[in-house]
Design an enzyme around this catalytic site. Structure first.
Site, PDB file in Angstrom:
ATOM      1  N   HIS A  54      22.254  62.507  -6.408  1.00  0.00           N
ATOM      2  CA  HIS A  54      22.702  63.049  -7.689  1.00  0.00           C
ATOM      3  C   HIS A  54      24.218  62.941  -7.785  1.00  0.00           C
ATOM      4  O   HIS A  54      24.872  62.334  -6.937  1.00  0.00           O
ATOM      5  CB  HIS A  54      22.187  64.479  -7.898  1.00  0.00           C
TER       6      HIS A  54
ATOM      7  N   HIS B  76      26.450  63.962  -4.709  1.00  0.00           N
ATOM      8  CA  HIS B  76      26.461  62.930  -3.664  1.00  0.00           C
ATOM      9  C   HIS B  76      27.341  61.760  -4.098  1.00  0.00           C
ATOM     10  O   HIS B  76      28.123  61.224  -3.322  1.00  0.00           O
ATOM     11  CB  HIS B  76      25.060  62.359  -3.426  1.00  0.00           C
TER      12      HIS B  76
ATOM     13  N   CYS C 280      18.513  83.134   7.243  1.00  0.00           N
ATOM     14  CA  CYS C 280      18.341  82.566   5.901  1.00  0.00           C
ATOM     15  C   CYS C 280      17.682  81.201   6.033  1.00  0.00           C
ATOM     16  O   CYS C 280      18.211  80.312   6.699  1.00  0.00           O
ATOM     17  CB  CYS C 280      19.681  82.431   5.179  1.00  0.00           C
TER      18      CYS C 280
ATOM     19  N   CYS D 291      19.861  78.376   4.556  1.00  0.00           N
ATOM     20  CA  CYS D 291      20.949  77.948   5.444  1.00  0.00           C
ATOM     21  C   CYS D 291      20.402  77.382   6.753  1.00  0.00           C
ATOM     22  O   CYS D 291      21.117  76.721   7.490  1.00  0.00           O
ATOM     23  CB  CYS D 291      21.871  79.112   5.784  1.00  0.00           C
TER      24      CYS D 291
ATOM     25  N   CYS E 130      21.990  86.362   1.095  1.00  0.00           N
ATOM     26  CA  CYS E 130      22.847  85.255   1.522  1.00  0.00           C
ATOM     27  C   CYS E 130      23.770  84.887   0.365  1.00  0.00           C
ATOM     28  O   CYS E 130      23.317  84.735  -0.769  1.00  0.00           O
ATOM     29  CB  CYS E 130      21.990  84.049   1.905  1.00  0.00           C
TER      30      CYS E 130
ATOM     31  N   HIS F 141      22.659  81.415  -1.096  1.00  0.00           N
ATOM     32  CA  HIS F 141      21.316  81.249  -1.667  1.00  0.00           C
ATOM     33  C   HIS F 141      20.838  82.443  -2.482  1.00  0.00           C
ATOM     34  O   HIS F 141      19.800  82.365  -3.130  1.00  0.00           O
ATOM     35  CB  HIS F 141      20.319  80.927  -0.549  1.00  0.00           C
TER      36      HIS F 141
ATOM     37  N   LYS G  36      26.998  75.177 -10.817  1.00  0.00           N
ATOM     38  CA  LYS G  36      26.902  74.090  -9.865  1.00  0.00           C
ATOM     39  C   LYS G  36      25.597  73.347 -10.143  1.00  0.00           C
ATOM     40  O   LYS G  36      24.584  73.959 -10.446  1.00  0.00           O
ATOM     41  CB  LYS G  36      26.879  74.648  -8.434  1.00  0.00           C
TER      42      LYS G  36
ATOM     43  N   LYS H 206      18.951  71.350  -8.187  1.00  0.00           N
ATOM     44  CA  LYS H 206      17.616  70.955  -8.596  1.00  0.00           C
ATOM     45  C   LYS H 206      16.904  72.109  -9.285  1.00  0.00           C
ATOM     46  O   LYS H 206      16.220  71.925 -10.281  1.00  0.00           O
ATOM     47  CB  LYS H 206      16.828  70.506  -7.364  1.00  0.00           C
TER      48      LYS H 206
HETATM   49 ZN   LIG Z   1      21.541  80.911   2.818  1.00  0.00          ZN
END
Ligand SMILES: [Zn+2]
Length: 515
Positions: free
Chosen positions: A18, A21, A126, A129, A144, A147, A295, A298
């Site tokens: 995407h 990247h 997590c 992570c 987290c 996340h 940000k 997906k």
């Molecule tokens: Zn995390």
């Protein structure tokens, strides 16, 4: 000329290529082309990171064989970069046997040096992570920070790399080498993180919950933590340990996004110290492309596919936008509207229009050469601006100000435009007594257009090649930066005027077609 080694991260195969990247890959590719034009031999590595819990879960959920799944995504990355003209030398995959062997070798070395120990551990894990989080990494709500999910409470025995032993040495290295982590604000972020005691790094996962990883050479009940495995790629690709190209390694610049700063600035550096390998040369940290303030991700469904953009709006356009509109290291917004406006303003109306305008005038009026003795002050001033632009371009590149380099270049485009407006070659063409002057004016424009093409080659490689071809040059823009200041008084122009960039429009959405 000094050898250089530049890398992108190995992209995690839990997503298709995407915009995020693409940005990191394009920045690295632009730097490679820039350095090669200046005579540096460059090795450029990219690739895919293919182990870990998330990958195993994704393959399982879709009922796929894991290896088959990672092969397919890795192939997608490699062919995307090829189709986008990314000039990588190594496409590295962490599932290749040689990588696995070398990771196991590194683990055994650290175990033999008592730098890996076995411990009971209980804490907040997590899954996103793929590691235990420290209390300081949790939000006030106990989730987290990356996340925004509550971590799972887990208790397990694991192997730990004694990362904490290297904390002092790492701080000293960063302080003594101010360019080591760049831009500056990321260096400060790491130094501030290192003010708290650094824990040790859990580098194993029990096979009872993860099998898709590299087995520990000293305990077959465990596989290796995915970061410990993946980071070693950069070093392994230089032939380490048995055929180690130390010079290449020491010239290494890692390009990364800011979400993986800690892994590269802390885990990776301390791993290298423990392995007695010198640290890499520099870490260059890029910001995020935000889609309407968020940000790209997906789960938010706002993913931009780089190849689709290129196919829809023309070659080089995405490279240009990403390099021109982000100040390296800061966040920037991506919307199709901004993209379309930038392409039209700088490419279609800028360089595209200038080249077409001047070459069309030349097709009718240029006889193939001009006399350098006939230059006026105004001509010399414009020709002198070439050196100024080149110097500023190089300085900006050295300071990671890629967007500024393109602004300088855009100013030179404008200068040629203004020169044409002022000299009015179309009027000179009507006056037979001005025929020598007409040749000089057109010749000066052609010289500066050559400069513009050669200079911008790293960012607009396809357009730059077309410019050199249109100018009848036997060499391409990649042949060397000296071509940017070449004084040419004869041009055998190609018979066709190139159409470098078309004006583009926002795609018509379903909503507007309905009304
Ligand atoms: Zn995390």
């Amino acid at each position: 000329m000094q050898t250089r080694y530049i890398t992108t991260p190995l992209y995690y195969v839990n997503a298709r290529p995407h915009l995020g990247h693409s940005y990191t890959t394009i920045v690295a590719d632009v730097l490679k082309k820039h350095l090669m034009q200046r005579g540096h031999p460059v090795t450029f590595l990219t690739g895919t990171d293919e182990h870990g819990e998330k990958i195993e879960q994704m393959a399982r959920t879709s009922g796929r064989d894991v290896k088959e799944f990672v092969d397919e995504v890795a192939q997608d990355f490699e062919s995307t970069w090829q189709q986008m003209g990314i000039d990588f030398d190594i496409f590295y995959r962490t599932t290749q046997p040689e990588h696995i062997r070398k990771v196991q070798g590194a683990l055994q070395t650290l175990k033999d040096r008592d730098l890996i120990v076995f411990r009971e551990y209980e804490g907040n894990y997590c899954v996103g992570c793929e590691r235990f989080l420290t209390d300081s990494e949790l939000t006030a709500a106990g989730t987290c920070a990356d996340h925004l999910k509550k971590p799972e409470h887990r208790k397990e025995a694991n192997y730990f790399f004694l990362m904490s032993r290297y904390q002092k040495r790492l701080i000293e290295h960063i302080e003594k080498n101010p360019a080591f982590v760049q831009p500056e604000h990321f260096k400060n972020e790491i130094l501030s993180f290192l003010k708290q005691p650094l824990g040790d790094l859990c580098i194993s996962r029990p096979k009872s919950r993860l099998t898709w990883g590299i087995e520990l050479p000293f305990d077959s009940n465990y596989v290796t933590y995915v970061w410990f495995d993946a980071l070693l790629n950069y070093l392994n690709a230089t032939g380490w340990p048995d055929k180690f190209n130390l010079e290449l390694w020491k010239s290494c610049t890692h390009f990364i996004g800011k979400d993986i700063l800690k892994a590269h600035a802390v885990y990776w550096t301390t791993m290298l110290m423990a392995l007695d390998v010198p640290l890499y040369r520099q870490l260059q940290v890029g910001g995020y492309w935000l889609m309407s303030g968020n940000k790209m991700s997906k789960s938010l469904g706002n993913v931009v596919r780089p190849l689709e953009i290129e196919q829809q709006f023309g070659r080089d356009t995405l490279r240009f936008f990403l390099m021109r509109e982000m100040s390296y290291g800061l966040d920037a917004s991506f919307t199709l509207e901004l993209f379309v406006n930038s392409v039209n303003a700088h490419l279609a109306n800028g360089i595209g229009n200038l080249v077409s305008r001047v070459l069309t005038l030349c097709q009718k009026n240029f006889k193939g050469s001009f006399n350098p003795a006939s230059l006026t002050d105004a001509d010399r001033k414009l020709l002198g601006a070439r050196q100024t632009a080149l110097t500023a371009w190089d300085q900006n590149f050295d300071n990671l100000k890629y967007h500024q380099a393109l602004k300088v270049w855009g100013e030179l485009v404008t200068q040629v435009d203004l020169y044409v407006n002022e000299m009015k070659p179309w009027a000179l063409a009507k006056d037979p007594t001005q025929s020598e002057r007409l040749q000089t004016v057109l010749g000066v424009c052609l010289q500066v257009i050559q400069t513009l093409g050669v200079l911008v080659y790293p960012v607009l490689p396809n357009a730059a090649r077309e410019i050199m071809k249109a100018l009848g040059h036997s060499k391409g823009p990649e042949a060397g930066i000296a071509l940017a200041l070449e004084d040419r008084f004869e041009f055998k122009l190609a018979p066709e005027v190139p159409k470098l960039f078309m004006r583009v429009q926002l795609p018509v959405t379903e909503e507007t077609t309905k009304t």
